[in-house]
Motif scaffolding. Structure first.
Motif, PDB file in Angstrom:
ATOM      1  N   ILE A 131     -24.049  11.504  -8.271  1.00 20.21           N
ATOM      2  CA  ILE A 131     -24.125  12.811  -8.894  1.00 20.21           C
ATOM      3  C   ILE A 131     -24.776  12.198 -10.272  1.00 20.21           C
ATOM      4  CG2 ILE A 131     -21.925  13.317  -8.055  1.00 20.21           C
ATOM      5  CD1 ILE A 131     -20.607  12.497 -10.568  1.00 20.21           C
ATOM      6  N   ASP A 132     -25.091  13.597 -10.932  1.00 19.30           N
ATOM      7  CA  ASP A 132     -25.814  13.421 -12.230  1.00 19.30           C
ATOM      8  C   ASP A 132     -24.902  12.481 -13.253  1.00 19.30           C
ATOM      9  OD1 ASP A 132     -27.924  14.805 -13.939  1.00 19.30           O
ATOM     10  OD2 ASP A 132     -26.353  14.738 -15.209  1.00 19.30           O
ATOM     11  N   ILE A 133     -25.588  11.680 -13.872  1.00 21.25           N
ATOM     12  CA  ILE A 133     -25.061  10.857 -15.057  1.00 21.25           C
ATOM     13  C   ILE A 133     -24.071  11.727 -16.016  1.00 21.25           C
ATOM     14  CG2 ILE A 133     -27.131  10.809 -16.528  1.00 21.25           C
ATOM     15  CD1 ILE A 133     -26.226   7.886 -17.175  1.00 21.25           C
ATOM     16  N   LYS A 134     -24.633  12.727 -16.518  1.00 21.58           N
ATOM     17  CA  LYS A 134     -23.830  13.286 -17.489  1.00 21.58           C
ATOM     18  C   LYS A 134     -22.473  13.835 -16.705  1.00 21.58           C
ATOM     19  CE  LYS A 134     -27.888  15.348 -19.889  1.00 21.58           C
ATOM     20  NZ  LYS A 134     -28.730  16.585 -19.861  1.00 21.58           N
ATOM     21  N   LEU A 135     -22.531  14.046 -15.685  1.00 20.16           N
ATOM     22  CA  LEU A 135     -21.274  14.637 -14.771  1.00 20.16           C
ATOM     23  C   LEU A 135     -20.410  13.390 -14.387  1.00 20.16           C
ATOM     24  CD1 LEU A 135     -19.307  16.536 -13.395  1.00 20.16           C
ATOM     25  CD2 LEU A 135     -20.738  16.484 -11.215  1.00 20.16           C
ATOM     26  N   TYR A 136     -20.938  12.276 -14.208  1.00 24.69           N
ATOM     27  CA  TYR A 136     -20.420  10.907 -13.988  1.00 24.69           C
ATOM     28  C   TYR A 136     -19.564  10.512 -15.373  1.00 24.69           C
ATOM     29  CZ  TYR A 136     -19.859   6.214 -11.893  1.00 24.69           C
ATOM     30  OH  TYR A 136     -19.541   5.044 -11.309  1.00 24.69           O
ATOM     31  N   LEU A 137     -20.326  10.352 -16.352  1.00 22.96           N
ATOM     32  CA  LEU A 137     -19.885   9.961 -17.416  1.00 22.96           C
ATOM     33  C   LEU A 137     -18.477  11.105 -18.086  1.00 22.96           C
ATOM     34  CD1 LEU A 137     -22.843   8.696 -19.298  1.00 22.96           C
ATOM     35  CD2 LEU A 137     -21.114   7.436 -18.266  1.00 22.96           C
ATOM     36  N   SER A 138     -18.771  12.312 -17.902  1.00 23.93           N
ATOM     37  CA  SER A 138     -17.757  13.294 -18.076  1.00 23.93           C
ATOM     38  C   SER A 138     -16.514  12.863 -17.382  1.00 23.93           C
ATOM     39  CB  SER A 138     -18.402  14.643 -17.915  1.00 23.93           C
ATOM     40  OG  SER A 138     -17.459  15.647 -18.131  1.00 23.93           O
ATOM     41  N   VAL A 139     -16.383  12.731 -16.090  1.00 23.72           N
ATOM     42  CA  VAL A 139     -15.460  12.556 -15.038  1.00 23.72           C
ATOM     43  C   VAL A 139     -14.559  11.284 -15.778  1.00 23.72           C
ATOM     44  CG1 VAL A 139     -14.937  11.867 -12.857  1.00 23.72           C
ATOM     45  CG2 VAL A 139     -16.474  13.679 -13.106  1.00 23.72           C
ATOM     46  N   MET A 140     -15.462  10.481 -16.076  1.00 24.47           N
ATOM     47  CA  MET A 140     -14.810   9.153 -16.483  1.00 24.47           C
ATOM     48  C   MET A 140     -14.075   9.610 -17.855  1.00 24.47           C
ATOM     49  SD  MET A 140     -17.748   6.160 -16.274  1.00 24.47           S
ATOM     50  CE  MET A 140     -16.707   4.826 -16.874  1.00 24.47           C
ATOM     51  N   LYS A 141     -14.639  10.270 -18.836  1.00 25.59           N
ATOM     52  CA  LYS A 141     -13.995  10.580 -19.806  1.00 25.59           C
ATOM     53  C   LYS A 141     -12.710  11.518 -19.703  1.00 25.59           C
ATOM     54  CE  LYS A 141     -14.877  12.803 -24.324  1.00 25.59           C
ATOM     55  NZ  LYS A 141     -15.888  13.707 -25.108  1.00 25.59           N
ATOM     56  N   ASP A 142     -12.724  12.441 -18.718  1.00 20.27           N
ATOM     57  CA  ASP A 142     -11.774  13.470 -18.531  1.00 20.27           C
ATOM     58  C   ASP A 142     -10.694  12.597 -17.675  1.00 20.27           C
ATOM     59  OD1 ASP A 142     -13.314  15.470 -19.529  1.00 20.27           O
ATOM     60  OD2 ASP A 142     -13.826  16.118 -17.520  1.00 20.27           O
TER      61      ASP A 142
END
Length: 193
Positions: A131-142
């Protein structure tokens, strides 16, 4: 320390972790396939480690107790998991407060052409589930993880000959001009104390 390896396969990363933690720590490998668990257990038997174990299970519902791991590792596996929100939620659950994860994975910048996303060869090569890196990092943060840092970020070059198995020349040119790409990343994050 207790280390949990997600998608442990034949156990190679677990044995590297065992070399780092020594005899006093514990390593738990989790894998989705019974054949790999059996292979990892056989490899462990040859090595004679009594503090390395392998558990059959799903990363989205780990067979690991809450607040057990000091460290969670994974190598090119999380992008293959369908529900990344659940996977990172599970990682957060099993980490001890103050514990951390270090994962190598495959992400995208932009979007891949649908023909590439659906290709079995790309899936086996850890690409199509990315998946897109921004979404990947957002999922981690969430999931609750903090101090998220991309420590390594490298473009994966797929030869044109391979891409032409899925795309025509016009589609390939458009893909290359789009700025989209497939990247290998290593990410560090922590569970708050």
């Amino acid at each position: 320390d207790t280390v949990v390896d997600l998608g442990s396969g034949a156990g190679n990363d677990c044995f590297v972790a065992r070399a780092l933690i020594g005899e006093t720590g514990k390593v738990i490998g989790v894998d989705f396939t019974e054949a790999m668990i059996n292979k990892a257990r056989a490899n462990n038997d040859k090595l004679g480690y009594n503090n390395v174990e392998f558990r059959l299970g799903d990363i989205e519902n780990m067979p690991v107790s809450a607040n057990q791991a000091d460290v969670v590792i994974s190598n090119c596996v999380l992008n293959l998991v369908p529900d990344k929100e659940k996977a990172f939620s599970e990682i957060f659950r099993v980490l001890k407060p103050g514990g951390h994860l270090s994962v190598s994975d495959v992400v995208l910048r932009g979007t891949l052409p649908e023909k590439i996303q659906q290709a079995v060869e790309m899936y086996a090569g850890c690409v199509s589930g990315a998946i897109d890196i921004k979404l990947y990092l957002s999922v981690m943060k969430d999931s609750g993880l903090v101090n998220i840092k991309v420590e390594k970020d490298k473009l994966i070059a797929i030869p044109d000959d391979t891409l032409l198995n899925y795309l025509n020349k016009t589609e390939l040119k458009k893909f290359k001009e789009s700025g989209s790409g497939i990247f290998s990343i290593t990410v560090y994050a922590e569970k708050p104390c």
